[in-house]
Design a protein around this motif. Structure first.
Motif, mmCIF file in Angstrom:
data_model
loop_
_atom_site.group_PDB
_atom_site.id
_atom_site.type_symbol
_atom_site.label_atom_id
_atom_site.label_comp_id
_atom_site.label_asym_id
_atom_site.label_seq_id
_atom_site.Cartn_x
_atom_site.Cartn_y
_atom_site.Cartn_z
ATOM 1 N N ALA A 189 16.544 51.327 21.068
ATOM 2 C CA ALA A 189 16.958 52.356 20.107
ATOM 3 C C ALA A 189 15.777 53.199 19.647
ATOM 4 C CB ALA A 189 17.642 51.694 18.908
ATOM 5 N N THR A 190 14.670 52.571 19.271
ATOM 6 C CA THR A 190 13.529 53.320 18.737
ATOM 7 C C THR A 190 12.788 54.105 19.819
ATOM 8 O OG1 THR A 190 12.178 51.300 18.920
ATOM 9 C CG2 THR A 190 13.162 51.788 16.778
ATOM 10 N N ASP A 236 10.866 59.806 17.657
ATOM 11 C CA ASP A 236 9.440 60.028 17.406
ATOM 12 C C ASP A 236 9.108 59.154 16.213
ATOM 13 O OD1 ASP A 236 6.872 60.883 17.070
ATOM 14 O OD2 ASP A 236 7.402 62.881 16.327
ATOM 15 N N TYR A 237 8.534 57.983 16.497
ATOM 16 C CA TYR A 237 8.378 56.940 15.483
ATOM 17 C C TYR A 237 6.887 56.682 15.267
ATOM 18 C CZ TYR A 237 8.634 52.152 13.560
ATOM 19 O OH TYR A 237 8.476 51.026 12.788
ATOM 20 N N ARG A 238 6.395 57.028 14.085
ATOM 21 C CA ARG A 238 4.996 56.818 13.726
ATOM 22 C C ARG A 238 4.918 56.265 12.305
ATOM 23 N NH1 ARG A 238 2.024 60.349 17.414
ATOM 24 N NH2 ARG A 238 3.527 61.677 18.510
ATOM 25 N N TYR A 282 -0.072 48.791 24.735
ATOM 26 C CA TYR A 282 -0.963 48.407 23.632
ATOM 27 C C TYR A 282 -1.798 49.600 23.159
ATOM 28 C CZ TYR A 282 -5.061 46.357 21.359
ATOM 29 O OH TYR A 282 -6.073 46.068 20.480
ATOM 30 N N THR A 283 -2.358 50.362 24.089
ATOM 31 C CA THR A 283 -3.183 51.515 23.700
ATOM 32 C C THR A 283 -2.332 52.585 23.020
ATOM 33 O OG1 THR A 283 -2.917 52.487 25.921
ATOM 34 C CG2 THR A 283 -4.857 51.120 25.535
ATOM 35 N N THR A 284 -1.060 52.689 23.414
ATOM 36 C CA THR A 284 -0.161 53.657 22.782
ATOM 37 C C THR A 284 0.180 53.235 21.362
ATOM 38 O OG1 THR A 284 0.788 54.114 24.964
ATOM 39 C CG2 THR A 284 1.985 54.941 23.070
ATOM 40 N N VAL A 285 0.370 51.936 21.154
ATOM 41 C CA VAL A 285 0.607 51.427 19.804
ATOM 42 C C VAL A 285 -0.613 51.694 18.930
ATOM 43 C CG1 VAL A 285 0.895 49.321 18.433
ATOM 44 C CG2 VAL A 285 2.304 49.688 20.468
ATOM 45 N N TYR A 296 4.673 54.709 18.098
ATOM 46 C CA TYR A 296 5.505 53.535 18.356
ATOM 47 C C TYR A 296 6.737 53.864 19.189
ATOM 48 C CZ TYR A 296 2.568 51.074 15.005
ATOM 49 O OH TYR A 296 1.505 50.497 14.365
ATOM 50 N N GLY A 297 7.320 55.015 18.992
ATOM 51 C CA GLY A 297 8.473 55.395 19.799
ATOM 52 C C GLY A 297 8.107 55.531 21.265
ATOM 53 N N TYR A 298 6.956 56.170 21.513
ATOM 54 C CA TYR A 298 6.482 56.337 22.891
ATOM 55 C C TYR A 298 6.125 54.983 23.496
ATOM 56 C CZ TYR A 298 4.275 58.985 26.687
ATOM 57 O OH TYR A 298 3.963 59.541 27.904
ATOM 58 N N ALA A 299 5.516 54.102 22.697
ATOM 59 C CA ALA A 299 5.177 52.760 23.162
ATOM 60 C C ALA A 299 6.437 51.981 23.523
ATOM 61 C CB ALA A 299 4.387 52.011 22.094
ATOM 62 N N ASN A 300 7.491 52.134 22.730
ATOM 63 C CA ASN A 300 8.731 51.426 23.019
ATOM 64 C C ASN A 300 9.418 51.959 24.262
ATOM 65 O OD1 ASN A 300 8.486 49.640 20.913
ATOM 66 N ND2 ASN A 300 9.772 50.791 19.505
ATOM 67 N N SER A 301 9.210 53.238 24.571
ATOM 68 C CA SER A 301 9.752 53.764 25.836
ATOM 69 C C SER A 301 9.033 53.119 27.022
ATOM 70 C CB SER A 301 9.621 55.291 25.879
ATOM 71 O OG SER A 301 8.259 55.697 25.933
ATOM 72 N N ILE A 302 7.738 52.847 26.866
ATOM 73 C CA ILE A 302 7.010 52.105 27.902
ATOM 74 C C ILE A 302 7.553 50.687 27.997
ATOM 75 C CG2 ILE A 302 4.742 51.228 28.614
ATOM 76 C CD1 ILE A 302 3.503 53.608 27.095
ATOM 77 N N GLY A 303 7.870 50.095 26.823
ATOM 78 C CA GLY A 303 8.469 48.768 26.813
ATOM 79 C C GLY A 303 9.797 48.734 27.550
#
Length: 290
Positions: free
Chosen positions: A33-34, A38-40, A251-254, A259-266
């Motif tokens: 979902a996240t 755009d989650y920061r 990790y580097t994105t977090v 966080y939203g972009y990092a979760n898309s990588i997840g």
């Protein structure tokens, strides 16, 4: 009677199901979902942007595709060559040559040492000034081959690969256990029929341990999808992104407060894992009933 049994079953399953929902299922849904936001945290931002994060990953992020390629290549190496190495050793050891128990124990030792400790060992091994590898090259007159193995683009990827490639202890142990549990009468019957040692391994033992090998392939793929500390300590993903993988990039994105972009990588990691597990299950017939 059935109703009473059903109630007891539900009662005993409830704690496990609740823990699964709280610790795994709900966070997994939250990751999906996240990834659409755009989650920061600083400044506090939570704005719905749809699939923009995924579009940016695949079309605008110059680092992502090389990182994805590194991850896929490492999964392939680990699942094919690494598991093959462990399986071959298991097929040698199940015949119980002299000293086989000693080899079995010692070969497993690197797998019970933490990744961080192994990474530090290889940092010293590859060190450009005093590392054992460069010292050996100098001792045998190959000084022209000396260089900084972990921070040269040409050698960083294979150098990091070697930090885990030769340690196939889990595969060896599990396949060996399956081989040793095989009914010896089957092997004796094959010998009576005139089968050679190689034919017994290929036509008798391999089909019997095929699913165990498939299990170790799944373990290998899972291991590479969560590989982090080894890469982080040895190279940090460098030089450039030549040794970066998806978990390290996440990790580097977090750390960059995205966080939203990092979760898309997840989400990509989850999809890669799902596709990999599906292919392995089909290849080894893990879904078929005996």
């Amino acid at each position: 009677m059935k109703q009473r049994n059903t109630g007891w079953i539900a009662l005993f399953l409830a704690p496990t199901c609740i823990i699964f929902l709280l610790i795994f299922a709900i966070p997994l849904v939250m990751v999906f979902a996240t990834s659409l936001f755009d989650y920061r945290l600083l400044p506090r931002t939570f704005e719905f942007i749809g699939f923009s994060n995924f579009i940016k990953l695949f079309t605008q992020d110059a680092k992502f595709l090389p990182v994805l390629k590194n991850t896929v290549v490492w999964i392939a190496i680990h699942c094919v060559l690494h598991v093959a190495l462990g399986t071959v050793l298991a097929f040698i050891l199940y015949k119980k040559p002299h000293g086989w128990k000693f080899v079995r124990v010692t070969y497993m030792i690197p797998n019970i040492i933490s990744q961080s400790a192994i990474a530090m060992i290889f940092l010293n091994l590859y060190n450009a000034q005093y590392g054992a590898l460069n010292s050996l090259l100098k001792a045998i007159g190959l000084e022209h081959l000396q260089h900084n193995w972990l921070f040269d683009t040409a050698t960083a990827f294979p150098a990091v690969t070697m930090t885990w490639f030769i340690f196939a202890g889990y595969t060896t142990t599990l396949v060996l256990a399956q081989c040793l549990s095989t009914d010896e009468s089957i092997i004796e019957a094959a010998k009576i029929d005139g089968a050679t040692s190689f034919q017994i391994d290929r036509l008798v033992m391999f089909p019997l341990v095929k699913r165990m090998i498939g299990t170790t392939v799944i373990m290998a793929a899972t291991y590479m999808l969560q590989m982090f500390s080894m890469i982080y300590i040895t190279t940090g993903g460098g030089p450039g992104v030549s040794t970066a993988n998806l978990p390290l990039y996440l990790y580097t994105t977090v750390k960059a407060n995205n966080y939203g972009y990092a979760n898309s990588i997840g989400v990509v990691i989850i999809i890669v894992g799902f596709i990999t597990m599906t292919l392995i299950n089909r290849l080894f017939g893990m879904n078929k009933e005996d």
